[in-house]
Design a protein around this motif. Structure first.
Motif, short mmCIF file in Angstrom:
data_model
loop_
_atom_site.label_atom_id
_atom_site.label_comp_id
_atom_site.label_asym_id
_atom_site.label_seq_id
_atom_site.Cartn_x
_atom_site.Cartn_y
_atom_site.Cartn_z
N GLU A 1 0.81 -1.06 -0.07
CA GLU A 1 0.06 -0.14 -0.17
C GLU A 1 0.84 1.25 0.06
N GLU A 2 1.96 1.41 1.00
CA GLU A 2 2.72 2.34 0.76
C GLU A 2 3.49 2.82 -0.27
N THR A 3 3.73 1.73 -1.09
CA THR A 3 4.53 1.88 -2.29
C THR A 3 3.80 1.95 -3.64
N LYS A 4 2.58 2.22 -3.36
CA LYS A 4 1.54 2.47 -4.55
C LYS A 4 1.80 3.95 -5.21
N ASN A 5 1.19 4.11 -6.24
CA ASN A 5 1.39 5.44 -6.62
C ASN A 5 2.47 6.24 -6.98
N GLY A 6 3.35 5.48 -7.75
CA GLY A 6 4.49 6.30 -7.86
C GLY A 6 5.42 6.37 -6.71
N ASN A 7 5.24 5.67 -5.78
CA ASN A 7 5.94 5.84 -4.41
C ASN A 7 6.85 4.55 -4.09
N VAL A 8 6.97 3.89 -5.27
CA VAL A 8 7.87 2.84 -5.22
C VAL A 8 9.32 2.84 -4.65
N ARG A 9 9.94 1.68 -3.93
CA ARG A 9 11.13 1.85 -3.23
C ARG A 9 11.56 0.29 -3.12
N ILE A 10 12.81 0.34 -2.74
CA ILE A 10 13.18 -0.89 -2.20
C ILE A 10 12.89 -1.17 -0.77
N THR A 11 11.98 -2.24 -0.47
CA THR A 11 11.77 -2.54 0.78
C THR A 11 12.63 -3.50 1.40
N PRO A 12 12.53 -3.76 2.80
CA PRO A 12 13.36 -4.76 3.16
C PRO A 12 13.20 -6.30 2.91
#
Length: 465
Positions: A376-387
């Motif tokens: 949910e947090e990385t939706k809408n263009g907010n993608v990042r490398i999660t742990p």
């Protein structure tokens, strides 16, 4: 981390509130008798301001979803989000004071580099001591690579959960490479190959062939996007087995490379290294086709040249920006005998030792790093490398650069030592690069650095000869 925030979530330094709020679980003291359990979660994030997306995600998604999940288990839990939006060093100071005086939010984030300092001061405690066996049996550990778990570990004990990590690569301008007759799939295998590419770019009229951060104006960015990855490439580590790297051969090799860039060769721009806004200017220059090669973290791709909302937007980023692994000085000469190297940072999320409800606080902490929450947090263009590798496999599918870092760079990366004196050592390294940019020889700069280092780390006995 003095280094520029790698956009929301990854290294947003989320910490205890700047307000002396009813700290740690609020005023109810309830829970065991069916009363309300009150928890606080605070971040250096605020709607409409710093890290706005992170603030909105916690307030509008994490809080209601977690409260509902607890209600389904028969618990009345109320979570309060405490926003803030200040300079990171101010936040660190405030956080230290809160933890020292028994205040602060139940769930808080710290920069990975502060972990050892905070642990030594007793500001944070091993999770298993605070929470119990649930901390070690959390399902997410099986999904977090060993190298990334190391971020959250100090003296063999886990003090937090990693929120995410990042990696550093060499970015290059494909149009400028084409102009200089260099390949679009460039992957240098040595420092000399990087310098050779820089020479071709210079001949082709590129104003700044190579930009590697140097000097004190760029702060921690000089260390993380310059000295430390180069040091790893020369086979050195800034601290190993409790000893610090002084005027060693790898340190001299690094300073020698800086001299080749900024000592009159025209391969790099020494003025950029001395200007207060030099790093920001380098971003703009890369985006406008004036810099050929740039050493940066994935924040550069996500937050700087992002076509949608980058600080130096590049509409044609995906076509025009290439990336390559950072080579060792020569093949096999990197740390652990590696051909390629990188450095990573990362933030940690932990439970405040002063929390009245450590078990519920840990549940809130674990919930924020569940697959559901991270997706949910990385939706809408907010993608990042999660742990988490399970989440990364899914969310990075359409992100070639982040996939490249996740799969190729993270397995060979290294981290800064999470100890209290590191920031001072970092400044001494920045000063050594500034000396070379200013005309000193690598040997002179290394000698002056060694003298400063002795004063910082408690004498020559703590420095590897």
């Amino acid at each position: 981390m003095g280094l520029r925030r790698r956009s929301v979530g990854v290294v947003a330094v989320l910490t205890a509130s700047g307000l002396a709020l009813t700290a740690c679980g609020g005023s109810s003291g309830g829970g065991g008798d069916g009363g309300t359990i009150e928890l606080t979660i605070a971040q250096n994030a605020i709607a409409g301001g710093k890290n706005a997306r992170a603030a909105e995600f916690v307030a509008n998604w994490v809080v209601p979803k977690f409260e509902a999940a607890q209600k389904a288990k028969g618990k009345d839990v109320k979570v309060k989000f405490v926003p803030s939006g200040v300079d990171d060093e101010q936040y660190k100071t405030k956080l230290s004071l809160d933890l020292k005086s028994g205040k602060g939010a139940d769930v808080l984030d710290i920069d990975g580099i502060w972990a050892g300092e905070f642990a030594e001061a007793g500001y944070i405690k091993p999770l298993s001591e605070l929470v119990g066996p649930e901390a070690d049996s959390w399902e997410g550990w099986a999904q977090i690579p060993e190298s990334v778990q190391g971020l959250a570990t100090y003296n063999g004990k886990k003090y937090a959960l990693p929120i995410g990590t990042d990696g550093r690569v060499l970015y290059f301008s494909k149009p400028l490479f084409q102009k200089a007759g260099l390949p679009a799939d460039w992957q240098p295998k040595s420092w000399q190959e990087v310098l050779d590419a820089g020479a071709k770019l210079k001949t082709a009229g590129v104003p700044v062939p190579i930009q590697i951060n140097a000097g004190t104006a760029m702060g921690e960015a000089t260390t993380m996007q310059g000295v430390l990855p180069l040091l790893a490439g020369a086979g050195g580590e800034i601290q190993k087995d409790g000893k610090w790297a002084g005027a060693s051969q790898p340190v001299k090799d690094v300073l020698g490379l800086y001299q080749k860039l900024y000592g009159g060769s025209g391969l790099g721009d020494p003025r950029l290294q001395q200007e207060a806004k030099g790093r920001d200017k380098s971003f703009q220059q890369f985006a406008s086709g004036k810099i050929g090669i740039l050493l940066e973290g994935d924040y550069f791709w996500r937050g700087v040249v992002n076509p949608k909302d980058g600080v130096a937007k590049m509409a044609d980023r995906d076509q025009s920006v290439g990336y390559a692994m950072i080579p060792a000085m020569e093949p096999g000469k990197g740390i652990r005998g590696q051909d390629f190297v990188s450095m990573s940072g990362g933030a940690l999320r932990t439970v405040n030792p002063n929390s009245k409800h450590p078990k519920e606080a840990f549940e809130l902490l674990a919930f924020t790093l569940s697959p559901e929450a991270l997706k949910e947090e990385t939706k809408n263009g907010n993608v990042r490398i999660t742990p988490r590798t399970d989440v990364n496999k899914e969310i990075l599918a359409g992100e070639p650069l982040l996939t490249f870092i996740s799969e190729k760079v993270l397995p060979l990366t290294a981290y800064r030592p999470p100890v209290a004196v590191y920031p001072q050592v970092s400044v001494a390294l920045q000063e050594a690069t500034a000396a070379v940019v200013g005309g000193k020889t690598p040997d002179e700069a290394a000698t002056a650095y060694q003298q400063k280092l002795e004063g910082i780390v408690g004498g020559a006995g703590n420095i590897a000869s």
